[in-house]
Design a protein around this motif. Structure first.
Motif, short mmCIF file in Angstrom:
data_model
loop_
_atom_site.label_atom_id
_atom_site.label_comp_id
_atom_site.label_asym_id
_atom_site.label_seq_id
_atom_site.Cartn_x
_atom_site.Cartn_y
_atom_site.Cartn_z
N LYS A 139 45.95 40.23 52.73
CA LYS A 139 45.41 39.06 53.31
C LYS A 139 44.97 38.32 51.91
CE LYS A 139 41.74 37.13 55.87
NZ LYS A 139 40.73 37.18 56.63
N PRO A 140 45.12 37.00 51.85
CA PRO A 140 44.32 36.17 50.47
C PRO A 140 43.04 36.13 50.78
CG PRO A 140 45.71 34.66 51.60
CD PRO A 140 46.09 35.98 52.59
N VAL A 141 42.39 36.58 49.54
CA VAL A 141 40.86 36.35 49.69
C VAL A 141 40.37 35.35 48.32
CG1 VAL A 141 40.19 38.27 50.85
CG2 VAL A 141 40.14 38.34 48.32
N MET A 142 39.30 34.76 48.14
CA MET A 142 38.75 34.15 47.00
C MET A 142 38.57 35.45 46.22
SD MET A 142 38.12 30.82 47.08
CE MET A 142 37.33 29.58 48.61
N TRP A 143 38.90 35.22 44.95
CA TRP A 143 38.66 36.30 44.10
C TRP A 143 37.98 35.59 42.76
CZ3 TRP A 143 38.88 41.56 44.94
CH2 TRP A 143 38.81 42.08 43.64
N SER A 144 37.22 36.15 42.30
CA SER A 144 36.63 35.96 40.69
C SER A 144 37.22 36.96 39.92
CB SER A 144 35.21 36.00 40.76
OG SER A 144 34.86 35.78 39.22
N VAL A 145 38.01 36.43 38.94
CA VAL A 145 38.43 37.28 37.83
C VAL A 145 37.26 37.60 36.91
CG1 VAL A 145 40.04 37.43 35.85
CG2 VAL A 145 40.81 36.19 37.96
N VAL A 146 36.61 36.95 36.69
CA VAL A 146 35.47 37.20 35.73
C VAL A 146 34.54 38.29 36.36
CG1 VAL A 146 33.36 36.20 34.58
CG2 VAL A 146 35.44 34.68 34.93
N ASP A 201 43.50 42.67 40.08
CA ASP A 201 42.05 42.25 39.93
C ASP A 201 41.77 41.71 38.71
OD1 ASP A 201 41.96 44.30 41.93
OD2 ASP A 201 40.57 45.55 40.77
N GLY A 202 42.51 41.85 37.70
CA GLY A 202 42.04 41.16 36.34
C GLY A 202 42.67 39.76 36.14
N GLY A 203 43.40 39.54 37.22
CA GLY A 203 43.95 38.02 37.19
C GLY A 203 45.54 38.10 36.25
N TYR A 204 46.08 39.49 36.36
CA TYR A 204 47.38 39.61 35.41
C TYR A 204 48.39 39.48 36.83
CZ TYR A 204 44.92 41.37 31.42
OH TYR A 204 44.07 41.47 30.19
N LEU A 205 49.53 39.02 36.51
CA LEU A 205 50.60 38.80 37.19
C LEU A 205 51.36 40.16 37.23
CD1 LEU A 205 52.14 35.28 36.36
CD2 LEU A 205 51.31 36.12 38.58
N THR A 206 51.56 40.78 38.22
CA THR A 206 52.15 42.21 38.45
C THR A 206 53.63 42.42 38.62
OG1 THR A 206 52.48 42.09 40.99
CG2 THR A 206 50.03 42.57 39.96
N ALA A 207 53.93 43.36 38.80
CA ALA A 207 55.44 43.64 38.73
C ALA A 207 56.04 42.88 40.29
CB ALA A 207 55.71 45.21 38.95
N ASP A 208 55.08 42.54 41.02
CA ASP A 208 55.76 41.71 42.10
C ASP A 208 56.22 40.33 41.64
OD1 ASP A 208 55.47 43.88 44.16
OD2 ASP A 208 53.96 43.04 45.16
N ALA A 209 56.07 40.14 40.49
CA ALA A 209 56.11 38.62 39.71
C ALA A 209 57.04 38.91 38.47
CB ALA A 209 54.89 37.95 39.47
N PRO A 210 58.30 39.47 38.98
CA PRO A 210 59.47 39.87 37.93
C PRO A 210 59.37 38.70 36.98
CG PRO A 210 60.18 40.07 40.30
CD PRO A 210 58.89 39.51 40.50
N GLY A 211 59.49 39.10 35.63
CA GLY A 211 59.62 38.25 34.69
C GLY A 211 58.35 37.59 34.03
N TRP A 217 29.93 30.84 42.29
CA TRP A 217 28.48 30.62 42.30
C TRP A 217 27.61 31.22 41.11
CZ3 TRP A 217 24.93 31.05 47.05
CH2 TRP A 217 24.16 29.77 47.21
N ARG A 218 28.21 32.48 40.87
CA ARG A 218 27.45 33.35 39.96
C ARG A 218 28.00 32.86 38.35
NH1 ARG A 218 27.80 39.34 41.26
NH2 ARG A 218 29.38 39.06 42.95
N SER A 219 29.03 32.99 38.17
CA SER A 219 29.65 32.75 36.70
C SER A 219 29.90 31.23 36.49
CB SER A 219 30.79 33.57 36.39
OG SER A 219 31.85 33.22 37.46
N LYS A 220 30.16 30.32 37.50
CA LYS A 220 30.35 28.93 37.26
C LYS A 220 31.91 29.02 36.92
CE LYS A 220 26.15 28.07 38.22
NZ LYS A 220 25.73 27.47 39.76
N LYS A 221 32.56 30.01 36.94
CA LYS A 221 34.16 30.14 36.49
C LYS A 221 35.01 29.85 37.72
CE LYS A 221 32.89 30.65 32.03
NZ LYS A 221 32.92 29.61 31.34
N PRO A 222 36.09 29.40 37.40
CA PRO A 222 37.04 29.20 38.64
C PRO A 222 37.46 30.44 39.27
CG PRO A 222 38.09 28.66 36.37
CD PRO A 222 36.74 28.82 35.97
N VAL A 223 37.77 30.37 40.62
CA VAL A 223 38.18 31.44 41.19
C VAL A 223 39.87 31.23 41.69
CG1 VAL A 223 36.09 31.95 41.96
CG2 VAL A 223 37.50 30.74 43.40
N ILE A 224 40.22 32.30 42.10
CA ILE A 224 41.72 32.34 42.62
C ILE A 224 41.98 32.91 44.05
CG2 ILE A 224 42.67 32.24 40.41
CD1 ILE A 224 43.42 35.15 40.77
#
Length: 983
Positions: A199-206, A391-401, A445-452
């Motif tokens: 399921k997609p959830v709001m995720w803070s990479v920071v 977790d780290g905001g990196y595209l995975t093998a599920d995103a070929p290329g 809220w904590r880091s004031k950085k964008p989430v995905i």
RNA sequence: UGGCCUGUAGCUCAGGUGGUUAGAGCACACGCCUGAUAAGCGUGAGGUCAGUGGUUCGAGUCCACUUAGGCCAACCA
């Protein structure tokens, strides 16, 4: 009518006989002083161990169990808590007094996000970082925090007059509770109802953490926007060679694209580019499908200088269209079909009228995708949602290329993913245009950085999978729907509401990526995906036993301690290597949904299932819902027989209370100013099934009602000071006394029925109206003469005292569940003693013989004539001819045989509180008073003749005829003689 | 936007299956009492039953729509 002056004017100077009267005498004060008195009564109940006595008294009786829905252990009580707990207390008290053993065990919900936040906040204040604290240290602080609030809230609940086992409440964080919650979850795993999905959830990479909606704030952000072509591959032939164009602000989600959404409500057209600059992405001859309302804007953005509309495109035609992914040429990773799906969230305000749908990157996308799961399977489309970002905001093998490209950096800046995707799209000839957009975007809220939004693995419970080896169609949803049919709902609409929620809800997501909670204590084989425990695992029971033992001893912390994998798994599997310990915790709704297991089944002084659950109507989605699912999954039936819901408390104007409007009512303030019994009376007076209102005016009105009740009780107590406790047989009672017992019996039936049906306003109004209309304004008023003045030996007086005592006894007991403080105070006036408490009493019996409908009918007629008399006297008063009704001696012409018969044998002067009266069937003279409602009664309002009795104030010719007591009536003379003889 | 619910006198509430001038208590006004007295009694004035349109001989009661408000649709309890 006579004009002679009142014969009292020349009466002898009146002697003060008041000492010879049986006037009310009581220490029960008129003014309650509840704010001071209530805490003393609570202390008294503590001292006499009332709770234990209640249990002792009720031992062996049939149980009636209201199971307490646990409030969250965070913050002071608000008015909603007060309403909720008072209602529960009224139920348990009334059931106890009906003869059940109705034990109330309060509970608290302790795990969960809000407490985590608070503890984190404290950390931040101290400059500590949550992530650097060992998880079990953090959990210990959460536990401590919850404990603190439980103490506070328990005191606040008790201050409301709530009686229950406050010495041994239940909490979801007790080790024993955590052990049950965790093993309950295992039952879902064992029966095959638990599965791992995503399921997609709001995720803070920071912060590398999932965020709740409330942890997110919206700030301006500049996004890269792109317009992208999705070539139509099949479906509508008229669209062959054309492309559906989408617009997105998150280019990095294109690898996760699996569908394009359109709206059946939007007008679409097929457009062709006729003129464009050299080297433009959008080239002459290309055909696009676009929303008509947005076509011009899209072509402008694409720098197209000329375009034509070829045809309108019907929404119907779109429904069967399949496209290719714009990157289908890229290394073979994107060769799947991209279906067009209808979605209500699609608008033609902005974009192209088509919405890029990446089910792993948006809630609406996810829901739309899940909704069409079956259709997709039918179209041969794999519905699996890819995990394109880690977790780290990196595209995975599920995103070929794009593997290794990054959406956001550790500092929250844009990574290289967007650029890579745009370049790849351009290279594939899929770009139409690009741009930038400043808009509001979710930030941590904590880091004031964008989430995905990021697809993450989660644990679910199937709603529609057949359970175990049970009958066909035996699914969690089917069980829950059956259980709803078998449950009584107050009000009935609750059934509809809960049913429609269960019918429509998706699978139950149980997992949370949090720290303060009970773990989903299972292991997963990373190679085979096998779950442990599970349907095929041989050691399910042994595993559950090991877990239970550990949790009972150490709490759920055992799961998070080092070496947990070896501790729980060794001996059950050959190779620990591929088994991964699930670190997710359970949604707190699973905790509270399991309370029936560890409270109702766990305590011998309760029973399972509960007779009733009572909560706010929001709990159809909450506790009613989760308890139902948990129990149906494990027990197959609901944990409750009945569900009572209350609405929400609004401000005086019917609108929501809010800090900013300053229209909040705090229970603490009401208690401090007026007392808990006033608040309880408010609860009792309101139609709590719907939303209620509260405010100064309304509380004042309840204070008035309280005063009326209190004064009525006070008068009874004062009068009963002269009662020796001798009963008078029913057969010897005057009609008026029998009438009161009849009325009391009717009220009693209404009261008990009201309590049974959870209709407390019916109880309240029945008692209050009886006190006002029948007692204060009629019976007491009429009987004051006999009670105050009659000789001690008078049967009328003794009968009245007996009946007043009966009225008092019944009414105070019936009031006890509503106003436990005042009822106790009143009770102790007549039943003092260290061990005495009204709350140990049962509702009194109402003898069958009291009911006498014929007598009631007869007295309705008497009162009808009485109304005519009081009406006539009112005119006299207005004309200043009389003041007190005792100055009158009316002649009553009754022109109806039935009415006349009703008065036969009665002392009608006494009933009308006049000194004398003449009832006659003789025709009335012209000008006699008549009610304008057609009552066939005419009244001549004559003045009483004779002297005024110095003792009873009656005006009778006989006054003066007794040689010993020449200034009183013969009745009063007799009374004085008795008094003299007695003393 | 969808699901569920609500709107009867100033306030809190009654008004089975549609049927005479819509009720009660409280508050209010006026009066009485002064032996329930920071009490008690009496009388009176308050309602286009949220609005509109329908069904019906007849609607507060049934239907539709409108309007005002509430709960739910959260990694909120």
């Amino acid at each position: 009518m006579t004009d002679t002056p009142a014969p009292t004017s020349d009466a002898t100077p009146t002697r003060d006989y008041s000492a010879t009267l049986n006037l009310p005498a009581t220490d029960f004060p008129m003014r309650a002083g509840l704010p001071e008195k209530e805490p003393k009564l609570i202390a008294r109940w503590d001292e006499m161990r009332l709770y234990e006595r209640l249990r002792d008294t009720a031992r062996g009786r049939e149980k009636f169990v209201l199971h307490d829905g646990p409030p969250y252990a965070n913050g002071h009580l608000h008015i909603g808590h007060a309403l909720n707990k008072i209602l529960k207390d009224i139920i348990t008290r009334s059931r106890q007094m009906m003869g059940y053993d109705s034990n109330y065990v309060p509970g608290w919900d302790c795990h969960g996000l809000p407490i985590e936040w608070k503890v984190e906040e404290e950390y931040r204040a101290k400059g500590k970082n949550k992530d650097e604290v060992p998880i079990n240290d953090f959990r210990a602080e959460c536990r401590q925090y919850a404990e603190g609030w439980i103490k506070v809230q328990a005191e606040e609940f008790r201050r409301l007059g709530v009686e229950g086992d406050f010495a041994n409440p239940y909490t979801t964080m007790a080790f024993s509770s955590e052990a049950v919650i965790a093993t309950e979850l295992l039952k879902f795993a064992v029966s095959g109802q638990l599965y791992r999905g995503s399921k997609p959830v709001m995720w803070s990479v920071v912060e590398r953490t999932a965020l709740a909606e409330a942890e997110v704030e919206y700030q301006d952000y500049q996004s890269d926007t792109i317009w992208v072509k999705f070539p139509v591959t099949s479906g509508a032939p008229e669209l062959a060679g054309a492309s559906v164009v989408i617009w997105t602000t998150t280019p990095w989600t294109i690898p996760g694209n699996r569908a394009v959404s359109y709206s059946p409500k939007i007008a679409y057209g097929l457009y062709e580019v006729t003129e464009a600059p050299e080297g433009n992405w959008a080239k002459v001859g290309e055909r696009y499908v676009l929303a008509d309302a947005l076509a011009d804007a899209v072509f402008k953005q694409a720098k197209v200088t000329g375009h034509i509309k070829l045809a309108a495109v019907a929404a119907d035609a779109l429904s069967s269209v399949t496209c290719a992914h714009p990157l289908s040429g890229l290394g073979g990773g994107y060769t799947f079909d991209v279906p067009l799906l209808p979605g209500d969230h699609v608008t033609d305000d902005a974009g192209t009228g088509f919405v890029h749908t990446a089910p792993g990157h948006g809630r609406e996308d996810f829901e739309l995708w899940m909704e069409h799961g079956r259709d997709l399977a039918a179209r041969g489309i794999d519905a699996t949602i890819p995990f394109t970002v880690d977790d780290g905001g990196y595209l995975t093998a599920d995103a070929p290329g794009f593997t290794g490209r990054r959406v956001l950096t550790d500092k929250g800046d844009k990574g290289d993913a967007n650029q890579a995707v745009i370049e790849a799209l351009a290279a594939a000839g899929a770009m139409v245009a690009r741009g930038r957009l400043k808009h509001t975007y979710p930030h941590s809220w904590r880091s004031k950085k964008p989430v995905i939004f990021r697809n993450t693995p989660q644990w679910f419970v199937y709603m529609d999978k057949p359970i175990g080896n049970g009958p066909v169609g035996d699914t969690l949803r089917a069980r829950a729907l059956k259980a709803i049919d078998d449950t009584a709902f107050y009000p009935p609409a609750g059934q509809t509401r809960l049913r429609s929620m269960i019918e429509n809800r998706p699978d139950w997501v149980l997992s949370r990526q949090r720290a303060w909670g009970v773990p989903i204590a299972v292991f997963r084989n990373t190679e085979t995906g096998q779950l442990l425990p599970g349907p095929d695992f041989a050691h399910n029971d042994a595993y559950a036993g090991r877990l239970r033992e550990a949790f009972l001893a150490e709490g759920a912390d055992a799961w998070f301690a080092d070496g947990a994998k070896e501790r729980f798994l060794s001996g059950f599997v050959d190779d620990l290597g591929p088994w991964s310990q699930v670190r997710d915790i359970l949604d707190v709704w699973f905790d509270s949904g399991s309370t029936h297991e560890f409270v109702l089944k766990g305590r011998p002084d309760l029973k399972w299932p509960a007779d009733v659950y009572l909560e706010g109507s929001d709990q159809h989605r909450g506790w009613f819902h989760s308890s139902l699912l948990e129990s149906c999954g494990v027990n197959g039936v609901a944990p409750y027989k009945a569900v009572v819901t209350h609405g929400f408390t609004m401000a005086e104007d019917g609108r929501k209370m809010s800090k900013s409007l300053g229209n909040q009512v705090q229970p603490q303030d009401v208690i401090r100013q007026s007392g808990a019994d006033i608040l309880r009376l408010w609860v009792a007076s309101t139609d709590y099934w719907e939303d209620q209102r509260i405010g100064k005016k309304i509380l004042d009105a309840n204070s008035d009602a309280y005063r009326k009740i209190r004064n009525t009780v006070r008068w009874m107590l004062g009068t009963l000071a002269h009662y020796d406790g001798a009963a008078v047989a029913y057969a010897d009672l005057p009609e008026l006394e029998r009438l009161m017992l009849h009325k009391l019996a009717v009220v009693g039936a209404e009261v008990v029925e009201g309590y049974k049906e959870y209709d407390f306003k019916a109880v309240f109004s029945s008692i209050l109206n009886f006190m006002n209309i029948e007692l204060s304004a009629f019976y007491f008023d009429v009987r004051k003469d006999a009670l105050y003045c009659d000789p001690k030996s008078s049967l009328k007086r003794r009968a009245a005292l007996h009946v007043v005592a009966t009225l008092y006894d019944h009414l105070v007991k019936w009031l006890a569940p509503l106003t436990p403080f005042t009822a106790e105070e009143a009770w102790l006036e007549r039943h003092p003693g260290e061990a005495s408490s009204i709350h140990l009493e049962l509702f009194p019996d109402v003898p069958e013989e009291w009911l006498d409908a014929a007598l009631d009918d007869k007295w309705e007629k008497v009162k009808k004539v009485r109304r005519a008399v009081t009406g006539a006297l009112e005119i006299e008063r207005r004309e200043k001819r009389i003041g007190s009704s005792l100055e009158a001696a009316p002649v009553v012409h009754v022109e109806d045989a039935d009415l006349l018969a009703a008065l036969d044998g009665l002392d009608f002067a006494e009933i009308c509180i006049t000194s004398q009266i003449t009832v006659t069937e003789a025709p009335a003279p012209e000008g006699a008073f008549r009610l304008d409602d057609g009552t066939p009664v005419a009244v001549e309002p004559r003045l009483a003749e004779g002297r005024k009795c110095a003792r009873s104030w009656k005006i009778l010719p006989e006054v003066g005829s007794d040689p010993d007591y020449p200034d009183v009536t013969l009745r009063d003379a007799e009374a004085l003689r008795e008094l003299a003889a007695g003393s």
